[in-house]
Design a protein around this motif. Structure first.
Motif, PDB file in Angstrom:
ATOM      1  N   GLU A  49       3.336  26.359  64.228  1.00 53.36           N
ATOM      2  CA  GLU A  49       3.737  26.115  65.613  1.00 53.36           C
ATOM      3  C   GLU A  49       4.817  26.887  66.054  1.00 53.36           C
ATOM      4  O   GLU A  49       5.471  27.484  65.323  1.00 53.36           O
ATOM      5  CB  GLU A  49       4.307  24.644  65.619  1.00 53.36           C
ATOM      6  N   PRO A  50       4.979  27.167  67.228  1.00 49.78           N
ATOM      7  CA  PRO A  50       4.406  26.607  68.543  1.00 49.78           C
ATOM      8  C   PRO A  50       2.855  27.315  68.661  1.00 49.78           C
ATOM      9  O   PRO A  50       2.680  28.249  68.030  1.00 49.78           O
ATOM     10  CB  PRO A  50       5.168  26.813  69.801  1.00 49.78           C
ATOM     11  N   SER A  51       2.026  26.740  69.274  1.00 49.22           N
ATOM     12  CA  SER A  51       0.641  27.363  69.475  1.00 49.22           C
ATOM     13  C   SER A  51       0.079  26.815  70.729  1.00 49.22           C
ATOM     14  O   SER A  51       0.172  25.569  71.112  1.00 49.22           O
ATOM     15  CB  SER A  51      -0.160  26.931  68.478  1.00 49.22           C
ATOM     16  N   LYS A  52      -0.670  27.707  71.490  1.00 52.84           N
ATOM     17  CA  LYS A  52      -1.417  27.202  72.723  1.00 52.84           C
ATOM     18  C   LYS A  52      -2.525  26.190  72.373  1.00 52.84           C
ATOM     19  O   LYS A  52      -2.913  25.641  73.154  1.00 52.84           O
ATOM     20  CB  LYS A  52      -1.914  28.407  73.426  1.00 52.84           C
ATOM     21  N   LYS A  53      -3.028  26.409  70.817  1.00 53.10           N
ATOM     22  CA  LYS A  53      -4.047  25.401  70.662  1.00 53.10           C
ATOM     23  C   LYS A  53      -3.662  23.910  70.406  1.00 53.10           C
ATOM     24  O   LYS A  53      -2.621  24.110  70.447  1.00 53.10           O
ATOM     25  CB  LYS A  53      -4.709  26.072  69.518  1.00 53.10           C
ATOM     26  N   ASP A  54      -4.659  23.089  70.600  1.00 54.29           N
ATOM     27  CA  ASP A  54      -4.508  21.673  70.267  1.00 54.29           C
ATOM     28  C   ASP A  54      -3.990  21.646  68.927  1.00 54.29           C
ATOM     29  O   ASP A  54      -4.260  22.521  67.778  1.00 54.29           O
ATOM     30  CB  ASP A  54      -5.699  20.896  70.422  1.00 54.29           C
ATOM     31  N   SER A  55      -2.966  20.837  68.533  1.00 57.20           N
ATOM     32  CA  SER A  55      -2.423  20.704  66.985  1.00 57.20           C
ATOM     33  C   SER A  55      -3.452  20.708  65.959  1.00 57.20           C
ATOM     34  O   SER A  55      -3.133  21.073  64.831  1.00 57.20           O
ATOM     35  CB  SER A  55      -1.220  19.361  67.148  1.00 57.20           C
ATOM     36  N   GLU A  56      -4.568  20.084  66.350  1.00 61.80           N
ATOM     37  CA  GLU A  56      -5.523  19.715  65.443  1.00 61.80           C
ATOM     38  C   GLU A  56      -6.096  21.140  65.116  1.00 61.80           C
ATOM     39  O   GLU A  56      -6.851  21.240  64.233  1.00 61.80           O
ATOM     40  CB  GLU A  56      -6.466  18.849  65.777  1.00 61.80           C
ATOM     41  N   LYS A  57      -6.126  22.082  66.125  1.00 62.65           N
ATOM     42  CA  LYS A  57      -6.732  23.439  65.945  1.00 62.65           C
ATOM     43  C   LYS A  57      -5.846  24.660  65.324  1.00 62.65           C
ATOM     44  O   LYS A  57      -6.442  25.337  64.731  1.00 62.65           O
ATOM     45  CB  LYS A  57      -7.461  23.836  67.278  1.00 62.65           C
ATOM     46  N   ALA A  58      -4.627  24.370  65.483  1.00 66.60           N
ATOM     47  CA  ALA A  58      -3.606  25.183  64.893  1.00 66.60           C
ATOM     48  C   ALA A  58      -3.224  24.778  63.241  1.00 66.60           C
ATOM     49  O   ALA A  58      -2.193  24.737  62.916  1.00 66.60           O
ATOM     50  CB  ALA A  58      -2.217  25.089  65.898  1.00 66.60           C
ATOM     51  N   LYS A  59      -4.382  24.775  62.702  1.00 70.08           N
ATOM     52  CA  LYS A  59      -4.349  24.554  61.407  1.00 70.08           C
ATOM     53  C   LYS A  59      -5.484  25.073  60.502  1.00 70.08           C
ATOM     54  O   LYS A  59      -6.601  25.382  61.327  1.00 70.08           O
ATOM     55  CB  LYS A  59      -4.237  23.239  61.053  1.00 70.08           C
ATOM     56  N   ILE A  60      -5.436  25.148  59.075  1.00 71.69           N
ATOM     57  CA  ILE A  60      -6.619  25.523  58.290  1.00 71.69           C
ATOM     58  C   ILE A  60      -6.647  24.668  57.374  1.00 71.69           C
ATOM     59  O   ILE A  60      -5.566  24.439  56.470  1.00 71.69           O
ATOM     60  CB  ILE A  60      -6.418  27.110  57.754  1.00 71.69           C
ATOM     61  N   ASP A  61      -7.764  24.270  57.273  1.00 68.95           N
ATOM     62  CA  ASP A  61      -8.024  23.248  55.912  1.00 68.95           C
ATOM     63  C   ASP A  61      -7.845  24.021  54.571  1.00 68.95           C
ATOM     64  O   ASP A  61      -8.499  25.072  54.519  1.00 68.95           O
ATOM     65  CB  ASP A  61      -9.275  22.713  55.831  1.00 68.95           C
ATOM     66  N   ILE A  62      -6.896  23.430  53.731  1.00 71.74           N
ATOM     67  CA  ILE A  62      -6.949  24.274  52.465  1.00 71.74           C
ATOM     68  C   ILE A  62      -8.326  24.438  51.548  1.00 71.74           C
ATOM     69  O   ILE A  62      -8.658  25.311  51.030  1.00 71.74           O
ATOM     70  CB  ILE A  62      -6.008  23.423  51.469  1.00 71.74           C
ATOM     71  N   LYS A  63      -9.101  23.462  51.795  1.00 73.69           N
ATOM     72  CA  LYS A  63     -10.501  23.499  51.183  1.00 73.69           C
ATOM     73  C   LYS A  63     -11.466  24.801  51.709  1.00 73.69           C
ATOM     74  O   LYS A  63     -12.441  24.899  50.951  1.00 73.69           O
ATOM     75  CB  LYS A  63     -11.145  22.198  51.139  1.00 73.69           C
ATOM     76  N   SER A  64     -11.097  24.992  52.856  1.00 84.94           N
ATOM     77  CA  SER A  64     -11.784  26.144  53.389  1.00 84.94           C
ATOM     78  C   SER A  64     -11.487  27.554  52.963  1.00 84.94           C
ATOM     79  O   SER A  64     -11.670  28.644  53.289  1.00 84.94           O
ATOM     80  CB  SER A  64     -12.025  26.084  55.031  1.00 84.94           C
ATOM     81  N   ILE A  65     -10.298  27.611  52.379  1.00 82.15           N
ATOM     82  CA  ILE A  65      -9.667  28.995  52.119  1.00 82.15           C
ATOM     83  C   ILE A  65     -10.575  29.438  50.970  1.00 82.15           C
ATOM     84  O   ILE A  65     -10.521  29.012  49.760  1.00 82.15           O
ATOM     85  CB  ILE A  65      -8.209  28.744  51.868  1.00 82.15           C
ATOM     86  N   LYS A  66     -10.719  30.824  51.323  1.00 80.03           N
ATOM     87  CA  LYS A  66     -11.697  31.541  50.091  1.00 80.03           C
ATOM     88  C   LYS A  66     -10.640  32.157  48.953  1.00 80.03           C
ATOM     89  O   LYS A  66     -10.935  32.164  47.964  1.00 80.03           O
ATOM     90  CB  LYS A  66     -12.537  32.427  50.776  1.00 80.03           C
ATOM     91  N   GLU A  67      -9.584  32.947  49.628  1.00 81.58           N
ATOM     92  CA  GLU A  67      -8.860  33.759  48.871  1.00 81.58           C
ATOM     93  C   GLU A  67      -7.603  33.944  49.590  1.00 81.58           C
ATOM     94  O   GLU A  67      -7.372  33.809  50.729  1.00 81.58           O
ATOM     95  CB  GLU A  67      -9.515  34.839  48.242  1.00 81.58           C
ATOM     96  N   VAL A  68      -6.433  34.334  48.784  1.00 85.70           N
ATOM     97  CA  VAL A  68      -5.144  34.796  49.359  1.00 85.70           C
ATOM     98  C   VAL A  68      -5.083  36.120  49.176  1.00 85.70           C
ATOM     99  O   VAL A  68      -4.799  36.316  47.682  1.00 85.70           O
ATOM    100  CB  VAL A  68      -4.031  33.651  48.936  1.00 85.70           C
TER     101      VAL A  68
END
Length: 909
Positions: A49-68
């Protein structure tokens, strides 16, 4: 004031992420946005935050992360216009989604970046079981061991121990910690709990131990290789040793030996686990020092002619202070010989009672008896080295006392004296190996046609030269002192064999008439003149003849010249004032460590081979020598002492670090870190530097720690090491004082990588070249020597050399592309690439998407069904690497050569 809490576990990382951090979000076209990132309390999503996107879109699900990924290792980072302004150590990327999109972030510090990388990797590994894992880690092996230490003190099971005992126990486990710091930490803890009294409970002891004895930078390193466990098992440790530390032929047995040696807990030893404390102890041990232990013993060819070696040499060895009024003492000889010096100076004059004495003539230095010095030399000559010792005899005695000198030397030194006449049929001096245990006299010698018992020779009198300089303001012509002549007795002359002192005239004359056993001495100023005006001739001269360079007589304070100025010309005997510490002696001491401190260092081949050409003043790459890139990351410091003379500051230290490169002019460079204010105990620097080294065999690296806000002396410590002695990987640098003593518990923690090394050295420790932007290829050229047989042999060599260059560059470019696709920097090796990319080879149900075929000469990758586009790119680039490697191997075999592992690092995978 309470100090900031350290990160010592995955739980600390997760808690910090839940609280959130300000990070910079990097986009293409040089756009950077400041956003506040945090982990949801349920640990399922990463939000910003802040973000122009909807709060539900300004996020990444942990389970979708492939690598860091750490560092600037995505296309967005590489193509961003301001990438050079972003610190590699503060950058990281989250790769997510089926299309491997990247969220590219920059933290305010490397520590914050490490917290996010460690926490996210932990979440990826354990997913919905993260909470269970965090709870179970609270009662881990480390806590059990620390509790056991507490129990050994609390013998009466009172549940508490005295503050004094608690402090002493923690100090015993970590000797570098200051008592005052440990006491303060307990007082802070009691203050926060409003607790009266000084008794320490087990919980308090464990908490303070974790706080003070955990080095976050080592914890982050441990979890990187432990699959996010709180310890390394034998396979984790093997991977670390092989991929990062460059240890060859590693196996589980070696891993277990390390664990048994360094793991403090019995549980860890029994299970084959290395805890953070054991890992820290291992990394701080001599096993992980930056200096390669192979060089602690004689490791170079000692059967080359004497003129092919640099020789550790002392000037006016008898002095322990300045050149004009300082005292003379036999301890000067003891110190120099114990330090591995192989050339000492004796300035001999007539003394009372028919006993010659040693001192600097025409000055007010005190005197010591010649016989006493010969006694000491006999006792310590081979204390530190078995290789030949050269006595530079500056003789000013009457015939009568010369005979006394001969008597003393023959009686005391006996068979150690080398008096064998040189073989006129030979062209080079004997080797150090042949001359083991022998003492050579360098002095004037009567001509062979002298038939009497004495004759006259020219006098080389450094003292007279200095005395004249003291009375003159114009010192531009320091070599105009007229040469006197004096009488030399035949008995003394006969003690001189292969080190006959002669006067230098000019290079062309020397090439024609000088004998290989004749030695010239050069005043520093004259030697500098030749180094600048005739660098090629000076190098060629030193291929056959010994050259001794002594300090300018104007250095009455015993200051030192820079030995590198003359080593680069091949000068073997560069005489140093051993009694004067500082940068120049640091270089001298550091340089001669590389061959078991035996006093002899083999010069680079380019300075020895008759047909090679090398100019000492080259400001570019050296023909025939591949430049190398040295990558050094200064991570942290430990237990820096106060500089001397800084008492007014109390215990406060504001350290910063200089990394200096000393060598040929093209290599000389320096970089410095930022200043870490008011932290000399455990400063974190996290800064990376890169240096191009054009002639590695003559290069040295010097680490210097200084105090920024000093009152008086700013020097804290230093360490100087030849480039060839560097160990790659994560290493500790033990700091030394101004006078060369090791500073107790004071060190730097660094990471070293060397790339672009082709041939020689230790292949398993070195990487391949780094692609530095697009530029035209440089092809080796051949120089006509006007030696018909040699020129005939090489006239057809140009096409295959050009082909080899193309093949090599193609292979290296393919390797760099493969590293980039694996999400790693150019510093990485191919083993690290395979480790990084292997998790992507498994599908959601753990079925392989890519398999390795090991049946061919080089392992090939084979796709299994439909795979993401990014994996196809990886496999295609890998395939190009293999094809180029095969082409290189074929080219090698065509000319009867076998490619080394370093030239085909592909094989490491």
């Amino acid at each position: 004031m309470p100090t900031e809490k350290k990160i010592s576990s995955a739980s600390d990382c997760i808690n910090s992420m839940v609280e959130g951090s300000e990070l910079k979000k990097v986009r293409s076209n040089s756009r950077i946005y400041h956003r506040y990132f945090l982990l949801d309390a349920d640990m399922q999503s990463l939000r910003w935050e802040p973000s122009k996107k909807d709060s539900e879109k300004a996020k990444i699900d942990i389970k979708s992360i492939k690598e860091v990924r750490t560092g600037k290792n995505t296309d967005i980072f590489r193509s961003n216009g301001i990438s050079d302004q972003i610190s590699e150590d503060c950058a990281f990327s989250v790769i997510y989604g089926e299309n491997y999109e990247s969220l590219d972030l920059v933290a305010n510090s490397a520590d914050v970046a490490n917290i996010w990388v460690t926490g996210l990797r932990y979440l990826i590994s354990y997913g919905k079981h993260t909470l269970d894992m965090l709870e179970s880690s609270q009662d881990n092996m480390r806590t059990s061991w620390v509790s056991q230490m507490f129990g050994e003190i609390d013998v009466d099971n009172l549940g508490h121990i005295t503050l004094c005992n608690a402090v002493q126990c923690i100090r015993d486990l970590n000797p570098g910690l200051k008592t005052s710091k440990i006491e303060l930490k307990f007082k802070e803890l009691h203050k926060s709990k409003d607790k009266a009294g000084t008794e320490v409970t087990k919980e308090e002891f464990v908490e303070v131990f974790h706080e003070l004895c955990t080095r976050p930078e080592i914890y982050f390193l441990l979890v990187q290789f432990s699959s996010n466990k709180e310890f390394l098992d034998t396979k984790d440790l093997m991977m670390f040793l092989e991929a990062e530390q460059g240890v060859a032929h590693i196996n589980e047995e070696i891993s277990l030996e390390i664990i048994n040696k360094y793991e403090p807990s019995k549980e860890g030893q029994e299970k084959g686990w290395l805890s953070i404390d054991g890992f820290t102890k291992y990394l701080m041990s001599p096993d992980c020092y930056i200096f390669d232990p192979e060089h602690k013993k004689v490791c170079q060819d000692m059967k080359q002619p004497l003129s092919h070696y640099f020789i550790n040499s002392s000037h006016n060895t008898y002095l322990i202070e300045d050149q004009f009024r300082g005292p003379s003492d036999i301890t000067g000889y003891i110190r120099a010989l114990k330090m591995g010096c192989r050339s000492v100076e004796l300035d001999v004059w007539d003394g009372p009672d028919n006993e010659p004495v040693i001192y600097t003539g025409h000055t007010m230095t005190s005197q010591i008896v010649f016989r006493s010095v010969i006694d000491i030399i006999n006792k310590y000559a081979f204390f530190a080295s078995e290789y030949p010792l050269i006595l530079c005899l500056e003789n000013h005695c009457s015939i009568k006392q010369q005979k006394v000198m001969v008597q003393h030397m023959k009686k005391i030194l006996g068979d150690k004296l080398y008096t064998t006449s040189p073989n006129v049929e030979e062209s080079y001096l004997p080797s150090p190996d042949v001359l083991k245990g022998r003492i050579l006299i360098k002095a004037k010698k009567l001509s062979s046609n002298c038939s009497g018992v004495e004759g006259d020779v020219t006098d080389e009198d450094e003292g007279a030269e200095m005395s004249q300089r003291m009375g003159k303001e114009n010192v531009e012509q320091p070599n105009n002192v007229p040469l006197k002549r004096f009488q030399l007795c035949k008995e003394l002359s006969e003690l001189v064999s292969i080190c006959k002192s002669v006067q230098f005239k000019e290079f062309q004359v020397s090439f024609q008439v000088q004998k290989y056993w004749e030695v010239c001495s050069f005043n520093e100023v004259l030697a500098s003149k030749y180094a600048n005006e005739n660098p090629g001739d000076f190098v060629n001269y030193n291929k056959r003849f010994l050259a001794r360079v002594f300090p300018s007589p104007m250095r009455i304070d015993s200051s030192n010249m820079n030995p590198q100025d003359f080593w680069k010309c091949g000068c073997q005997i560069v005489a140093m004032n051993f009694q004067t510490p500082g940068l120049m002696m640091d270089l001298n001491i550091g340089w001669f460590r590389q061959n078991g401190n035996c006093g002899y260092v083999l010069r680079p081949a380019i300075m020895r081979e008759e047909v090679s050409f090398f100019s000492a003043n080259t400001k570019d790459s050296v023909p025939g020598v591949s430049p190398q890139l040295l990558h050094i990351k200064i991570i942290s410091g430990q237990n820096f002492p106060k500089p001397k003379g800084s008492g007014a500051k109390g215990d406060v230290v504001d350290p910063y670090v200089y990394v200096e490169i000393h060598g040929i002019p093209a290599d000389c460079a320096e970089q410095r870190t930022k200043t870490v204010h008011q932290n000399g105990d455990a400063p974190i620097f996290d800064e990376s530097f890169e240096f191009q080294i054009n002639l590695p065999e003559l290069a040295m690296v010097r680490f210097v720690v200084l105090d920024d806000d000093y009152i008086g002396d700013e020097f804290i410590g230093q360490y100087t090491i030849p480039f060839e002695c560097l160990q790659t990987g994560y290493r500790h640098v033990p700091l030394q004082s101004l006078t060369g003593e090791v500073l107790a518990h004071a060190s730097l923690f660094v990471h070293v990588a060397i790339t672009n090394r082709r041939g020689g050295g230790k292949p398993h420790k070195r990487g391949l070249s780094v692609r530095k932007g697009k530029k035209s290829r440089e092809y080796a050229s051949l120089r006509t020597l006007w030696i018909k047989t040699v020129d005939e042999v090489f006239k057809n060599a140009q096409p295959p050399i050009r082909d080899a260059t193309d093949l090599r560059e193609n292979m290296q470019n393919a390797v760099v592309s493969f590293k980039e696709l694996c999400g790693l920097s150019s510093v990485a090796n191919l083993m690290q690439c395979m480790l990084a990319v292997s998790p992507r080879f498994l599908g959601p149900d753990n079925t392989p998407l890519v398999v390795l075929n090991l049946s061919e000469q080089y392992p090939t990758m084979e796709l299994q069904g439909i795979v993401p586009e990014v994996l196809k790119k990886i496999v295609t680039t890998y395939d190009m690497t293999g094809k180029n490697s095969s082409a290189v191997a074929t080219h090698f075999s065509r000319y009867g050569l076998v490619p080394t592992i370093s030239s085909l690092e592909f094989m490491v995978a």
